[in-house]
Design a protein around this motif. Structure first.
Motif, PDB file in Angstrom:
ATOM      1  N   UNK A  39       0.833  -1.205   0.000  1.00 34.23           N
ATOM      2  CA  UNK A  39       0.000   0.000   0.000  1.00 34.23           C
ATOM      3  C   UNK A  39       0.868   1.255   0.000  1.00 34.23           C
ATOM      4  N   UNK A  40       1.962   1.233   0.747  1.00 32.30           N
ATOM      5  CA  UNK A  40       2.865   2.381   0.780  1.00 32.30           C
ATOM      6  C   UNK A  40       3.531   2.594  -0.576  1.00 32.30           C
ATOM      7  N   UNK A  41       3.858   1.510  -1.267  1.00 34.41           N
ATOM      8  CA  UNK A  41       4.454   1.628  -2.603  1.00 34.41           C
ATOM      9  C   UNK A  41       3.466   2.278  -3.565  1.00 34.41           C
ATOM     10  N   UNK A  42       2.206   1.884  -3.493  1.00 34.01           N
ATOM     11  CA  UNK A  42       1.184   2.502  -4.337  1.00 34.01           C
ATOM     12  C   UNK A  42       1.013   3.980  -4.009  1.00 34.01           C
ATOM     13  N   UNK A  43       1.011   4.294  -2.733  1.00 31.58           N
ATOM     14  CA  UNK A  43       0.875   5.689  -2.326  1.00 31.58           C
ATOM     15  C   UNK A  43       2.058   6.508  -2.849  1.00 31.58           C
ATOM     16  N   UNK A  44       3.263   5.979  -2.716  1.00 36.29           N
ATOM     17  CA  UNK A  44       4.441   6.668  -3.228  1.00 36.29           C
ATOM     18  C   UNK A  44       4.326   6.889  -4.732  1.00 36.29           C
ATOM     19  N   UNK A  45       3.878   5.858  -5.459  1.00 34.03           N
ATOM     20  CA  UNK A  45       3.709   5.977  -6.901  1.00 34.03           C
ATOM     21  C   UNK A  45       2.722   7.061  -7.274  1.00 34.03           C
TER      22      UNK A  45
END
Length: 60
Positions: A39-45
């Motif tokens: 989820x954090x990777x998606x948010x960063x993206x």
């Protein structure tokens, strides 16, 4: 940029997601990761793509 505390590049996680792998498949292949990391990777993206803030689906 890497996932906090790990050496997995966020870009690699996003590539896996974009290729069609499910979260469960990614977590099975990378046991050091947790669902929150994905989820954090998606948010960063999303933030890197120019969004100023990211809202969870249920907040809309």
């Amino acid at each position: 940029m890497t996932v906090c505390g790990l050496r997995y590049p966020v870009s690699r996680i996003l590539e896996l997601m974009a290729s069609g792998m499910s979260n469960d498949e990614i977590l099975a292949d990378y046991p050091d990761l947790e669902a929150d990391d994905l989820a954090a990777a998606l948010e960063f993206g999303a933030l890197a793509a120019g969004r100023r803030r990211v809202l969870p689906f249920d907040a809309a």
